[in-house]
Motif scaffolding. Structure first.
Motif, short mmCIF file in Angstrom:
data_model
loop_
_atom_site.label_atom_id
_atom_site.label_comp_id
_atom_site.label_asym_id
_atom_site.label_seq_id
_atom_site.Cartn_x
_atom_site.Cartn_y
_atom_site.Cartn_z
N GLN A 242 -3.82 -20.34 -34.21
CA GLN A 242 -4.08 -19.28 -33.26
C GLN A 242 -5.59 -19.10 -33.10
OE1 GLN A 242 -2.26 -15.58 -34.30
NE2 GLN A 242 -2.75 -14.60 -32.37
N LEU A 243 -6.04 -19.09 -31.84
CA LEU A 243 -7.46 -18.95 -31.57
C LEU A 243 -7.80 -17.48 -31.45
CD1 LEU A 243 -7.77 -21.73 -28.85
CD2 LEU A 243 -7.88 -21.96 -31.33
N GLN A 244 -8.69 -17.00 -32.30
CA GLN A 244 -9.03 -15.59 -32.23
C GLN A 244 -10.37 -15.30 -32.87
OE1 GLN A 244 -6.14 -13.23 -34.36
NE2 GLN A 244 -6.26 -14.46 -36.21
N LEU A 245 -10.90 -14.14 -32.50
CA LEU A 245 -12.09 -13.58 -33.13
C LEU A 245 -11.66 -12.36 -33.93
CD1 LEU A 245 -14.57 -13.66 -30.12
CD2 LEU A 245 -14.54 -15.23 -32.06
N ALA B 289 -15.84 -13.25 -37.00
CA ALA B 289 -15.46 -14.57 -37.48
C ALA B 289 -14.46 -15.20 -36.54
CB ALA B 289 -14.86 -14.46 -38.88
N ALA B 290 -14.65 -16.48 -36.30
CA ALA B 290 -13.72 -17.21 -35.42
C ALA B 290 -12.65 -17.89 -36.26
CB ALA B 290 -14.47 -18.25 -34.61
N SER B 291 -11.46 -17.88 -35.72
CA SER B 291 -10.33 -18.54 -36.37
C SER B 291 -9.68 -19.49 -35.37
CB SER B 291 -9.31 -17.50 -36.82
OG SER B 291 -8.15 -18.10 -37.37
N GLY B 292 -9.52 -20.73 -35.80
CA GLY B 292 -8.86 -21.71 -34.94
C GLY B 292 -9.78 -22.48 -34.01
N PHE B 293 -11.05 -22.13 -33.99
CA PHE B 293 -12.02 -22.87 -33.18
C PHE B 293 -13.41 -22.66 -33.77
CE2 PHE B 293 -14.13 -19.56 -30.55
CZ PHE B 293 -13.33 -18.46 -30.87
N ASN C 169 -23.59 -20.63 -38.07
CA ASN C 169 -22.55 -21.54 -37.56
C ASN C 169 -21.82 -22.26 -38.69
OD1 ASN C 169 -23.13 -20.79 -34.95
ND2 ASN C 169 -24.19 -22.67 -34.40
N ALA C 170 -22.47 -22.42 -39.82
CA ALA C 170 -21.80 -23.06 -40.96
C ALA C 170 -20.64 -22.20 -41.45
CB ALA C 170 -22.80 -23.29 -42.08
N LYS C 171 -20.78 -20.88 -41.29
CA LYS C 171 -19.72 -19.96 -41.68
C LYS C 171 -18.86 -19.53 -40.50
CE LYS C 171 -22.15 -18.07 -45.69
NZ LYS C 171 -22.65 -16.86 -46.37
N ASN C 172 -19.20 -20.08 -39.31
CA ASN C 172 -18.43 -19.76 -38.12
C ASN C 172 -18.37 -18.25 -37.86
OD1 ASN C 172 -17.25 -21.25 -36.04
ND2 ASN C 172 -15.17 -20.92 -36.78
N THR C 173 -19.51 -17.61 -38.07
CA THR C 173 -19.57 -16.15 -38.04
C THR C 173 -20.85 -15.68 -37.35
OG1 THR C 173 -18.29 -16.00 -40.10
CG2 THR C 173 -19.53 -14.04 -39.46
N VAL C 174 -20.72 -14.59 -36.61
CA VAL C 174 -21.86 -13.91 -36.01
C VAL C 174 -21.92 -12.51 -36.59
CG1 VAL C 174 -22.80 -13.00 -33.84
CG2 VAL C 174 -21.79 -15.29 -33.91
N TYR C 175 -23.13 -12.02 -36.78
CA TYR C 175 -23.34 -10.72 -37.42
C TYR C 175 -24.08 -9.77 -36.48
CZ TYR C 175 -22.44 -13.64 -41.50
OH TYR C 175 -21.89 -14.52 -42.40
N VAL D 35 -15.90 1.91 -30.76
CA VAL D 35 -15.23 0.69 -31.22
C VAL D 35 -16.10 -0.48 -30.77
CG1 VAL D 35 -13.17 -0.74 -31.10
CG2 VAL D 35 -12.96 1.76 -31.06
N TYR D 36 -16.42 -1.33 -31.72
CA TYR D 36 -17.28 -2.48 -31.45
C TYR D 36 -16.43 -3.74 -31.36
CZ TYR D 36 -21.51 0.25 -32.11
OH TYR D 36 -22.53 1.17 -31.97
N TYR D 37 -16.67 -4.51 -30.32
CA TYR D 37 -15.94 -5.74 -30.07
C TYR D 37 -16.92 -6.91 -30.01
CZ TYR D 37 -12.38 -2.50 -28.29
OH TYR D 37 -11.47 -1.49 -28.15
N CYS D 38 -16.49 -8.07 -30.49
CA CYS D 38 -17.25 -9.27 -30.22
C CYS D 38 -16.48 -10.12 -29.21
CB CYS D 38 -17.54 -10.06 -31.49
SG CYS D 38 -16.13 -10.74 -32.36
N ALA D 39 -17.22 -10.97 -28.52
CA ALA D 39 -16.64 -11.80 -27.48
C ALA D 39 -17.37 -13.12 -27.45
CB ALA D 39 -16.74 -11.10 -26.12
N ALA D 40 -16.68 -14.16 -26.98
CA ALA D 40 -17.25 -15.50 -26.97
C ALA D 40 -17.08 -16.13 -25.59
CB ALA D 40 -16.58 -16.36 -28.03
N GLU D 41 -18.11 -16.82 -25.17
CA GLU D 41 -18.06 -17.55 -23.91
C GLU D 41 -18.65 -18.94 -24.13
OE1 GLU D 41 -19.56 -15.44 -20.56
OE2 GLU D 41 -19.62 -17.22 -19.28
N LEU D 42 -17.91 -19.95 -23.72
CA LEU D 42 -18.30 -21.33 -23.98
C LEU D 42 -19.46 -21.75 -23.11
CD1 LEU D 42 -17.65 -24.02 -25.43
CD2 LEU D 42 -16.10 -24.55 -23.53
#
Length: 122
Positions: free
Chosen positions: A1-4, A23-27, A74-80, A93-100
């Motif tokens: 499952q692809l998720q943040l 943290a990203a999971s699945g990608f 990127n080694a931990k696949n995480t943004v802070y 409420v704080y959300y993270c989002a990703a755009e390729l």
């Protein structure tokens, strides 16, 4: 499952600090620009900060400049998001989002996290 997945929220006194993680999971996040957004009760969601895929470019909302710092491992696949000198108006409420393969700010978001609550109160 692809998720943040965000973590690190909580209750903090004014002037305190928190560090949020996304943290990203699945990608892998390597080629994604990552943004942090927040939404307070009764208000529209707003962009807080963004970091490019390389980490070489960042931007911040005027309301958080000088107090918040975005970074990525990127080694931990995480943004802070390091948040210092927190104010009651940072409560949201704080959300993270990703755009390729995108520059900051994000425009056509591919993934959203579920959000983490940050409450700044004495």
């Amino acid at each position: 499952q692809l998720q943040l997945v965000e973590s690190g929220g909580g209750l903090v006194q004014p002037g305190g600090s928190l560090r949020l993680s996304c943290a990203a999971s699945g990608f892998t996040l390597d080629y994604y620009a990552i943004g942090w957004f927040r939404q307070a009760p009764g208000k529209e969601r707003e962009g807080v900060s963004c970091i490019s895929s390389s980490g070489g470019s960042t931007n911040y909302a005027d309301s958080v400049k000088g107090r918040f710092t975005i970074s990525r491992d990127n080694a931990k696949n995480t943004v802070y998001l390091q948040m210092n000198s927190l104010k009651p108006e940072d409560t949201a409420v704080y959300y993270c989002a990703a755009e390729l393969a995108a520059p900051c700010p994000l425009d056509l978001i591919d993934y959203w996290g579920q959000g983490t609550q940050v409450t700044v109160s004495s």
